[in-house]
Design a protein around this motif. Sequence first.
Motif, PDB file in Angstrom:
ATOM      1  N   ASN A   1     -32.589  12.511  -8.654  1.00  0.00           N
ATOM      2  CA  ASN A   1     -32.058  11.158  -8.583  1.00  0.00           C
ATOM      3  C   ASN A   1     -32.673  10.483  -7.370  1.00  0.00           C
ATOM      4  O   ASN A   1     -33.282  11.132  -6.509  1.00  0.00           O
ATOM      5  CB  ASN A   1     -30.525  11.135  -8.553  1.00  0.00           C
ATOM      6  CG  ASN A   1     -29.946  11.844  -7.341  1.00  0.00           C
ATOM      7  OD1 ASN A   1     -30.364  11.560  -6.211  1.00  0.00           O
ATOM      8  ND2 ASN A   1     -29.004  12.756  -7.562  1.00  0.00           N
ATOM      9  N   GLU A   2     -32.520   9.213  -7.301  1.00  0.00           N
ATOM     10  CA  GLU A   2     -33.209   8.436  -6.273  1.00  0.00           C
ATOM     11  C   GLU A   2     -32.718   8.785  -4.865  1.00  0.00           C
ATOM     12  O   GLU A   2     -33.485   8.742  -3.901  1.00  0.00           O
ATOM     13  CB  GLU A   2     -33.004   6.942  -6.546  1.00  0.00           C
ATOM     14  CG  GLU A   2     -33.676   6.466  -7.814  1.00  0.00           C
ATOM     15  CD  GLU A   2     -33.492   4.968  -8.031  1.00  0.00           C
ATOM     16  OE1 GLU A   2     -32.845   4.354  -7.140  1.00  0.00           O
ATOM     17  OE2 GLU A   2     -33.989   4.436  -9.036  1.00  0.00           O
TER      18      GLU A   2
ATOM     19  N   SER B   1     -12.655   8.239   1.942  1.00  0.00           N
ATOM     20  CA  SER B   1     -13.218   8.640   0.650  1.00  0.00           C
ATOM     21  C   SER B   1     -13.429  10.142   0.649  1.00  0.00           C
ATOM     22  O   SER B   1     -14.080  10.679   1.532  1.00  0.00           O
ATOM     23  CB  SER B   1     -14.540   7.920   0.401  1.00  0.00           C
ATOM     24  OG  SER B   1     -15.123   8.391  -0.799  1.00  0.00           O
ATOM     25  N   THR B   2     -12.876  10.849  -0.321  1.00  0.00           N
ATOM     26  CA  THR B   2     -13.038  12.292  -0.400  1.00  0.00           C
ATOM     27  C   THR B   2     -14.465  12.664  -0.755  1.00  0.00           C
ATOM     28  O   THR B   2     -15.024  13.605  -0.216  1.00  0.00           O
ATOM     29  CB  THR B   2     -12.084  12.882  -1.456  1.00  0.00           C
ATOM     30  OG1 THR B   2     -10.761  12.505  -1.146  1.00  0.00           O
ATOM     31  CG2 THR B   2     -12.210  14.405  -1.515  1.00  0.00           C
ATOM     32  N   CYS B   3     -15.053  11.923  -1.635  1.00  0.00           N
ATOM     33  CA  CYS B   3     -16.439  12.201  -2.019  1.00  0.00           C
ATOM     34  C   CYS B   3     -17.142  10.871  -2.219  1.00  0.00           C
ATOM     35  O   CYS B   3     -16.766  10.090  -3.092  1.00  0.00           O
ATOM     36  CB  CYS B   3     -16.470  13.016  -3.308  1.00  0.00           C
ATOM     37  SG  CYS B   3     -18.132  13.465  -3.856  1.00  0.00           S
ATOM     38  N   LEU B   4     -18.138  10.579  -1.396  1.00  0.00           N
ATOM     39  CA  LEU B   4     -18.855   9.309  -1.478  1.00  0.00           C
ATOM     40  C   LEU B   4     -19.958   9.396  -2.525  1.00  0.00           C
ATOM     41  O   LEU B   4     -20.634  10.413  -2.652  1.00  0.00           O
ATOM     42  CB  LEU B   4     -19.469   8.974  -0.119  1.00  0.00           C
ATOM     43  CG  LEU B   4     -18.490   8.553   0.984  1.00  0.00           C
ATOM     44  CD1 LEU B   4     -19.260   8.310   2.262  1.00  0.00           C
ATOM     45  CD2 LEU B   4     -17.741   7.314   0.584  1.00  0.00           C
ATOM     46  N   LYS B   5     -20.129   8.315  -3.221  1.00  0.00           N
ATOM     47  CA  LYS B   5     -21.261   8.214  -4.127  1.00  0.00           C
ATOM     48  C   LYS B   5     -22.475   7.772  -3.342  1.00  0.00           C
ATOM     49  O   LYS B   5     -22.369   7.104  -2.325  1.00  0.00           O
ATOM     50  CB  LYS B   5     -20.966   7.203  -5.241  1.00  0.00           C
ATOM     51  CG  LYS B   5     -19.796   7.623  -6.123  1.00  0.00           C
ATOM     52  CD  LYS B   5     -19.563   6.602  -7.223  1.00  0.00           C
ATOM     53  CE  LYS B   5     -18.398   7.021  -8.098  1.00  0.00           C
ATOM     54  NZ  LYS B   5     -18.133   6.047  -9.166  1.00  0.00           N
ATOM     55  N   TRP B   6     -23.617   8.175  -3.811  1.00  0.00           N
ATOM     56  CA  TRP B   6     -24.839   7.869  -3.076  1.00  0.00           C
ATOM     57  C   TRP B   6     -25.075   6.375  -2.976  1.00  0.00           C
ATOM     58  O   TRP B   6     -25.536   5.879  -1.941  1.00  0.00           O
ATOM     59  CB  TRP B   6     -26.043   8.524  -3.763  1.00  0.00           C
ATOM     60  CG  TRP B   6     -26.032  10.001  -3.581  1.00  0.00           C
ATOM     61  CD1 TRP B   6     -25.416  10.922  -4.347  1.00  0.00           C
ATOM     62  CD2 TRP B   6     -26.645  10.706  -2.505  1.00  0.00           C
ATOM     63  NE1 TRP B   6     -25.590  12.168  -3.847  1.00  0.00           N
ATOM     64  CE2 TRP B   6     -26.366  12.060  -2.707  1.00  0.00           C
ATOM     65  CE3 TRP B   6     -27.408  10.329  -1.402  1.00  0.00           C
ATOM     66  CZ2 TRP B   6     -26.810  13.050  -1.867  1.00  0.00           C
ATOM     67  CZ3 TRP B   6     -27.868  11.304  -0.568  1.00  0.00           C
ATOM     68  CH2 TRP B   6     -27.557  12.657  -0.789  1.00  0.00           C
ATOM     69  N   GLN B   7     -24.749   5.577  -4.036  1.00  0.00           N
ATOM     70  CA  GLN B   7     -24.982   4.149  -4.008  1.00  0.00           C
ATOM     71  C   GLN B   7     -24.043   3.470  -3.033  1.00  0.00           C
ATOM     72  O   GLN B   7     -24.432   2.555  -2.319  1.00  0.00           O
ATOM     73  CB  GLN B   7     -24.800   3.545  -5.416  1.00  0.00           C
ATOM     74  CG  GLN B   7     -25.218   2.084  -5.505  1.00  0.00           C
ATOM     75  CD  GLN B   7     -26.693   1.882  -5.171  1.00  0.00           C
ATOM     76  OE1 GLN B   7     -27.538   2.687  -5.573  1.00  0.00           O
ATOM     77  NE2 GLN B   7     -27.000   0.856  -4.388  1.00  0.00           N
TER      78      GLN B   7
END
Length: 634
Positions: free
Chosen positions: A424-425, A580-586
């Motif tokens: 992924n990017e 945030s428990t788990c951040l998204k890359w975007q």
Amino acid sequence: MGLSSSLESLLLFLWISGICDGLVKTELIQKDNCTNYELQFERVFSVPGDVAMLNSTLLSPDVFNFTAVPFNITWFSTKTGQEMSNETDRLLVLGESLWFLNTTMDDDGEYVTILRTPSQCYRQSVKLVMDLPVAGECGRPRKFPRNLSNGLMNSLTCPLRNYVKKLDSYGINSSFNWYKGCDPILEELGRRTLLDKNRLIIHMVKTEDSGTYTCSLMFTLNGVTRSVSETTEATVTNQYILVPQVHEPENEIIKAAKGSNFTKRCLVFVPGTGLAFVDVVWLIRNKVIFNTHPSERIYTSELRSWTQDEPKGVWLEQLLFFPELRGEDFYLNYTCRVFSARGTPEGDFTLLPTDPNIILPIGLVFGVVTALFIVTITIYYIFRIDIVLWFRRVFPVLYANKDLDGKLYDAYVAWSNPGASGFNEEVGKFALQTLPEVLEQVCGYKLFIAGRDCLPGQAIIDSVEEDLQASCCVLLLYTASTFISKRHEGGDKKSKTIERTDSVGFDGGNKVFLDTRQHLEYMAAMYMALLEGSLKIILVELEEITPAQLALFPESLRHLRKKQGAVCWWKALQTKQKWSTCLKWQDYEDRSEKDSQVSPSFSPSSRFWKEVMYHMPVRGKRVVYPEKTALLNL
């Protein structure tokens, strides 16, 4: 008449002058600044015409070290205050002994010993008691009582042992004569035996053996032959008393604490029947302790006794009390002496201070050391990465120069290239932008990044093998989808099958093109790390991996992750955005643009980058090599 009156006046004047002079000298003796050992307990008894020996006990190691310190002894008479000196056939001064070779009734009185050393002075008094003989009796008027047990073997010991011992020290021979009443005693086989010169053995005591026994010691001293005698009054009785036995103290060494109270008992058993004429005393430096009152610093108890049937005898007990031990009480011998007709046995003990209590200091030291050890280990466990990095930075000379090890790169960055499974990017941005910005530009490491530093036209197999050999370690970047791919999706959206992508291939429906370079990198790095041990792999986990996802990872990766752990990039993101428990890359991309120029996730002082540098090889800033230039940088 006038001449006679003048002579009487002159004689009276001389007599008064002599008395005054004697009184003055006596006062000077008494005022002499000497340590006074007072009057000896034992008196010396004599009769006119006999020899009398006065002996000072100052010449003892308990008083001073007379073998190493020079000293001088002087004798004085307390009557006249005159110093005692040698008189032919009359007086003889031999060091600590004063000999009266021919006593008279005028010799009765006290005599003082003055002992001087270069730094000390000691004095002691000895009393001579003169008695007139009893008319019509043979022997001394003062008699030593002695019971003889009827039908048993008994012995009589002459009380002149001190004279014999002193004469032996002079090298003078002596002899004994024994008398019963006025008649001399001769040896009779099986009846009487003279043993050791001063002992008379009676093998079978009979009633007629009662009476007075006199022992006379004959010797020659200073060219004059003289004698001294003592008399024993023997009484035959059906009762018997044997030699007392001192059970306590038993010539022992006892340790006690300074300032504490201390008690020691003298325990004596007197075997026999009837009344035992036995006396028990405590002595310090041969000085008897008479004090029995608790107000005294050192005192004794009253003599206690009780009988025993088997074996028959009497137990005697006397206690020695120290309400408070002082420094001067230590390193001395304390003697319990028993006086009896059968002998004078004794027992003693030496009092020493207790050893220092080292258990408490040792325990404290051990506790402190243990606490420091635990704190040190805890601090090292928490801050070990910071400590190691600081040590590398401050003491670089302690590490070998790895610029000479033939390696071109500090780390080989293995990641999912575009078109590969799991790409992924954000992975590409982390590999091509974030890593170089921090590790190369700030920290000075040189990285090989596939897709940036590959030479055009080079075979993939050769490139992977050559670049891995030229690198000190491998930074393996992975996400949850790096090592798994979707093989089949049915009509039912709730059911799907996921498979490992350990081999190169494709599926006829949804085609998934696997990256050949990624596969070669992984296989070669694992072989060199796990089998050869020639390469170190640093696992960089870009997103949180669930147990279900981890179960689908290659077994070699799971083994390596369990053995050494992984550096987690996603934890750094969680620390930055706690809500945030788990951040998204975007989301992270959008927020990073609004943050300050130096974000905690991009700062070398952040936990993530410190952990990466901790696992990286120890190496200083590298020089950029111009021989290799990545095509992507053109």
